[in-house]
Design a protein around this motif. Structure first.
Motif, PDB file in Angstrom:
ATOM      1  N   GLU A 386      44.984  58.157  39.962  1.00 16.02           N
ATOM      2  CA  GLU A 386      45.494  57.574  41.198  1.00 16.02           C
ATOM      3  C   GLU A 386      44.350  57.040  42.030  1.00 16.02           C
ATOM      4  N   THR A 387      44.285  55.745  42.181  1.00 13.75           N
ATOM      5  CA  THR A 387      43.241  55.130  42.975  1.00 13.75           C
ATOM      6  C   THR A 387      43.838  54.070  43.866  1.00 13.75           C
ATOM      7  N   LYS A 388      43.087  53.691  44.901  1.00 10.41           N
ATOM      8  CA  LYS A 388      43.609  52.695  45.844  1.00 10.41           C
ATOM      9  C   LYS A 388      42.584  51.637  46.180  1.00 10.41           C
ATOM     10  N   THR A 389      41.560  51.497  45.346  1.00 16.08           N
ATOM     11  CA  THR A 389      40.528  50.488  45.612  1.00 16.08           C
ATOM     12  C   THR A 389      40.501  49.475  44.475  1.00 16.08           C
ATOM     13  N   PRO A 390      40.142  48.234  44.790  1.00 18.85           N
ATOM     14  CA  PRO A 390      40.044  47.235  43.719  1.00 18.85           C
ATOM     15  C   PRO A 390      38.989  47.598  42.681  1.00 18.85           C
ATOM     16  N   GLU A 391      37.927  48.317  43.113  1.00 18.71           N
ATOM     17  CA  GLU A 391      36.897  48.708  42.155  1.00 18.71           C
ATOM     18  C   GLU A 391      37.486  49.633  41.097  1.00 18.71           C
ATOM     19  N   ASP A 392      38.346  50.568  41.522  1.00 18.32           N
ATOM     20  CA  ASP A 392      38.959  51.482  40.566  1.00 18.32           C
ATOM     21  C   ASP A 392      39.900  50.748  39.622  1.00 18.32           C
ATOM     22  N   PHE A 393      40.626  49.788  40.176  1.00 13.64           N
ATOM     23  CA  PHE A 393      41.511  49.005  39.314  1.00 13.64           C
ATOM     24  C   PHE A 393      40.710  48.264  38.251  1.00 13.64           C
ATOM     25  N   LEU A 394      39.574  47.670  38.654  1.00 12.98           N
ATOM     26  CA  LEU A 394      38.779  46.893  37.714  1.00 12.98           C
ATOM     27  C   LEU A 394      38.139  47.781  36.660  1.00 12.98           C
ATOM     28  N   ASN A 395      37.793  49.006  37.030  1.00 20.01           N
ATOM     29  CA  ASN A 395      37.234  49.937  36.058  1.00 20.01           C
ATOM     30  C   ASN A 395      38.294  50.403  35.063  1.00 20.01           C
ATOM     31  N   ASN A 401      47.238  51.741  39.030  1.00 22.98           N
ATOM     32  CA  ASN A 401      46.143  51.349  39.917  1.00 22.98           C
ATOM     33  C   ASN A 401      46.435  50.011  40.589  1.00 22.98           C
ATOM     34  N   PHE A 402      47.076  49.134  39.872  1.00 22.28           N
ATOM     35  CA  PHE A 402      47.456  47.830  40.418  1.00 22.28           C
ATOM     36  C   PHE A 402      48.463  48.018  41.558  1.00 22.28           C
ATOM     37  N   LEU A 403      49.449  48.861  41.325  1.00 23.01           N
ATOM     38  CA  LEU A 403      50.445  49.141  42.367  1.00 23.01           C
ATOM     39  C   LEU A 403      49.809  49.799  43.583  1.00 23.01           C
ATOM     40  N   ALA A 404      48.840  50.677  43.341  1.00 21.56           N
ATOM     41  CA  ALA A 404      48.223  51.441  44.430  1.00 21.56           C
ATOM     42  C   ALA A 404      47.449  50.568  45.403  1.00 21.56           C
ATOM     43  N   LEU A 405      47.167  49.340  45.027  1.00 23.02           N
ATOM     44  CA  LEU A 405      46.451  48.433  45.926  1.00 23.02           C
ATOM     45  C   LEU A 405      47.334  47.921  47.051  1.00 23.02           C
ATOM     46  N   GLY A 406      48.643  48.069  46.891  1.00 22.08           N
ATOM     47  CA  GLY A 406      49.566  47.676  47.966  1.00 22.08           C
ATOM     48  C   GLY A 406      49.840  46.182  47.998  1.00 22.08           C
ATOM     49  N   ASP A 407      50.504  45.762  49.066  1.00 22.18           N
ATOM     50  CA  ASP A 407      50.931  44.365  49.169  1.00 22.18           C
ATOM     51  C   ASP A 407      49.763  43.388  49.270  1.00 22.18           C
ATOM     52  N   ALA A 408      48.607  43.877  49.672  1.00 27.54           N
ATOM     53  CA  ALA A 408      47.434  42.987  49.818  1.00 27.54           C
ATOM     54  C   ALA A 408      46.603  42.937  48.542  1.00 27.54           C
ATOM     55  N   ARG A 409      47.211  43.326  47.409  1.00 30.98           N
ATOM     56  CA  ARG A 409      46.448  43.427  46.157  1.00 30.98           C
ATOM     57  C   ARG A 409      45.780  42.109  45.772  1.00 30.98           C
ATOM     58  N   SER A 410      46.487  40.988  45.961  1.00 29.59           N
ATOM     59  CA  SER A 410      45.913  39.700  45.565  1.00 29.59           C
ATOM     60  C   SER A 410      44.657  39.388  46.357  1.00 29.59           C
ATOM     61  N   GLU A 411      44.723  39.608  47.661  1.00 32.95           N
ATOM     62  CA  GLU A 411      43.581  39.329  48.526  1.00 32.95           C
ATOM     63  C   GLU A 411      42.423  40.279  48.226  1.00 32.95           C
ATOM     64  N   LEU A 412      42.751  41.557  47.970  1.00 31.96           N
ATOM     65  CA  LEU A 412      41.702  42.531  47.675  1.00 31.96           C
ATOM     66  C   LEU A 412      40.977  42.201  46.366  1.00 31.96           C
ATOM     67  N   ILE A 413      41.753  41.858  45.365  1.00 32.05           N
ATOM     68  CA  ILE A 413      41.148  41.540  44.070  1.00 32.05           C
ATOM     69  C   ILE A 413      40.356  40.246  44.152  1.00 32.05           C
ATOM     70  N   LEU A 414      40.885  39.257  44.867  1.00 30.16           N
ATOM     71  CA  LEU A 414      40.173  37.995  45.023  1.00 30.16           C
ATOM     72  C   LEU A 414      38.846  38.207  45.741  1.00 30.16           C
ATOM     73  N   ARG A 415      38.883  39.027  46.779  1.00 26.06           N
ATOM     74  CA  ARG A 415      37.649  39.307  47.523  1.00 26.06           C
ATOM     75  C   ARG A 415      36.642  40.043  46.646  1.00 26.06           C
ATOM     76  N   THR A 427      31.662  36.509  36.191  1.00 23.96           N
ATOM     77  CA  THR A 427      32.200  37.728  36.791  1.00 23.96           C
ATOM     78  C   THR A 427      33.681  37.554  37.113  1.00 23.96           C
ATOM     79  N   TYR A 428      34.033  36.382  37.591  1.00 22.51           N
ATOM     80  CA  TYR A 428      35.378  36.106  38.080  1.00 22.51           C
ATOM     81  C   TYR A 428      36.410  36.115  36.953  1.00 22.51           C
ATOM     82  N   VAL A 429      36.113  35.438  35.850  1.00 21.21           N
ATOM     83  CA  VAL A 429      37.110  35.286  34.785  1.00 21.21           C
ATOM     84  C   VAL A 429      37.509  36.622  34.152  1.00 21.21           C
ATOM     85  N   PRO A 430      36.574  37.537  33.860  1.00 18.06           N
ATOM     86  CA  PRO A 430      37.012  38.832  33.319  1.00 18.06           C
ATOM     87  C   PRO A 430      37.949  39.584  34.270  1.00 18.06           C
ATOM     88  N   ILE A 431      37.694  39.476  35.579  1.00 18.25           N
ATOM     89  CA  ILE A 431      38.590  40.118  36.546  1.00 18.25           C
ATOM     90  C   ILE A 431      39.969  39.477  36.473  1.00 18.25           C
TER      91      ILE A 431
END
Length: 534
Positions: A386-395, A401-415, A427-431
């Protein structure tokens, strides 16, 4: 001429071989700027009664020195072999064409008939081909048998210029009564790509006398391979074929397999590191199974081939009595697969031909199961982290983990993908791929959210690529990360669900922020490459 230059040339002469058939100054590292600098070479050319060859490899010639050497060559109509590798180190691009023009004109004035021209390891690019063009079109190349242009940075433009010059040479020589009968063509590491390969394929098809073709590391994909394969069929005495480190794939392998029955004189085949995969290996095996009794070496290493492909290949070479080398190292057989390969190769009595299988790539990635397939999203969900950070999702890009990012997931991952800085595509394409892989989720809500998020990431990427004139780089990076073309990193393998990535890309391919050239390029691969060939 300075005293130091005189000393250098004097010392070089002590180890220079002058024979009744030629002169060599190979590897002397002489910097020859003026006619005076080249005087000792000129003197040796003048003294040689039967100058069959001149080897200047590993020295560097300026325009004036080239002019002086060319003048000396005018007296030698018997000249046949220009061994001029690595001859312009440190020279300006504007110097090289002029030097080549002078050297070529010297041979033409002499009435020489070359049999070998080796200009390898001279990074002169398309402008260098312009300097060579007059020589290649002249009667001095009507009898040319070996053309070596390895590592010249020709590019697509240089490849087309070369093809044009050789076409003119063939047509002129044919009118003269004896058409150009080239036997050896070497042009590795030249970035010829599909268009350059297609242009040269027309030349090969026209000539029909080639015995060796080597074009490794040229960025050629299946359209170029199809054109080359068609040309190979016209060269029935082909003995050595080296297309190592291009991207053949299943479609390219099908084209090559179609030409193989026409090439019964093949002794060496090198399609190592060509992204053949299992399906491509099977196609080549089918093309080789009948005949090819002269085959001595078959190199298909590092091609993401699995056990089924290896078994087909072993059966295909079982009747090749002269086979000395079968290289299938660096593929994906696994420990049990390697044992089975060992058993199969012993059964056909060719254990001595089999190269080492020590670099089996199925052991390199912990993200693959024993049969070489990527872990699914449901497999990763079992970790239940259970994680709530984009770094954890990427790891660990699980659905939870994707759900745990909440409604702002797109903005968080993009940032996170951009890190607040300018775009770094590598870096961008693998994400982006990690997000897109979740589009294949069996859970409808996860799939829809991942599709929406990946679309935003694609839009950001394509918009940036158009504005920064980086479309070609972006397209290639996407294709690499989809496993459709090879990465320069030999150990790279996609570690995400490719089915989801394909669906995500297809979803955006028709959007107005995707340029026509990007759409055409990606659509070509999406339509012709089968997901099942991975």
């Amino acid at each position: 001429m300075t005293n130091s230059t005189v000393d250098e040339i004097t010392n070089a002469l002590e180890v220079t071989r002058v024979s009744p058939t030629g002169v060599t100054f190979a590897g002397q590292s002489l910097k020859l700027d003026s006619v005076d600098d080249a005087k000792s070479i000129i003197d040796e050319i003048n003294k040689c009664p039967n100058l069959q060859f001149l080897n200047l490899e590993g020295n560097t010639l300026g325009v004036e020195a080239s002019k002086g050497i060319a003048k000396a060559l005018e007296k030698h109509p018997e000249f046949k072999r220009a061994l001029w590798k690595d001859m312009f180190t440190g020279r300006m691009k504007t110097e090289i064409p002029k030097s080549l023009e002078f050297l070529g004109s010297g041979l033409v004035s002499a009435g020489a008939r070359l049999t070998e021209l080796d200009m390898s390891d001279n990074a002169f690019g398309p402008i260098g081909v312009e300097g060579l063009a007059a020589l290649l079109r002249s009667s001095s190349c009507y009898a040319l048998e070996e053309l070596r242009l390895n590592n010249n940075g020709l590019g697509i433009t240089g490849g087309k210029l070369l093809a044009s010059a050789l076409t003119d040479c063939y047509e002129s020589s044919k009118k003269d009564g004896k058409p150009l009968a080239l036997k050896v063509f070497i042009a590795g590491r030249n970035r010829l790509e599909n268009d350059g390969a297609k242009a040269l394929a027309e030349v090969f098809k026209m000539i029909g006398t080639l015995e060796e073709i080597a074009m490794p590391q040229n960025g050629i994909y299946h359209p170029g391979m199809a054109a080359l394969s068609d040309a190979f069929s016209n060269n029935k005495n082909l003995q050595i074929l080296n297309l190592n480190d291009n991207t053949v794939g299943e479609i390219g392998a099908a084209a090559i397999a179609k030409s193989l029955p026409h090439l019964q004189n093949l002794k060496e085949i090198n399609f190592g590191d060509c992204l053949l995969k299992t399906s491509g290996a099977i196609l080549l095996a089918d093309g080789l199974k009948n005949g090819h009794e002269k085959l001595e070496e078959l190199n298909l290493g590092h091609n993401e081939i699995r056990l089924r492909g290896a078994i087909h290949l072993i059966k295909a070479v079982s009747n090749k009595s002269k086979l000395k080398v079968l290289n299938i190292n660096g593929n994906q057989f696994g420990e049990e697969g390697r044992l089975q390969i060992d058993h199969e190769i012993r059964e056909i009595g060719k254990l001595n031909a089999l190269s080492s299988l020590s670099e089996d790539e199925s052991e390199d990635s912990e993200d693959e199961s024993s049969d070489g397939t990527c872990h699914s999203e449901s497999d990763m969900e079992e970790e239940n982290i259970e994680t709530k950070t984009p770094e954890d999702f990427l790891n660990l890009p699980t659905a939870d983990n994707f759900l745990a990012l909440g409604d702002a997931r797109s903005e968080l991952i993009l940032r996170e993908a951009k890190k607040g800085q300018s775009m770094d595509v590598n870096t961008y394409v693998p994400i982006l791929m990690k997000v897109a892989s979740l589009v294949a989720s069996s859970k409808e809500n996860i799939s829809e959210m991942a599709l929406d998020c990946s679309e935003k990431l694609f839009k950001e990427l394509f918009t940036w690529s158009e504005g920064s004139s980086n479309s070609s780089m972006v397209n290639n990076t996407i294709l690499v990360h989809l496993g459709l073309i090879k990465s320069e990193d030999k150990k790279f393998k996609p570690a995400w669900n490719l089915d989801g990535c394909f669906k995500a890309l297809k979803n955006v391919i028709g959007k107005n922020y995707v340029t026509e050239i990007t759409r055409d390029t990606l659509t070509l691969f999406l339509q012709k490459e089968k997901v099942g060939s991975r």
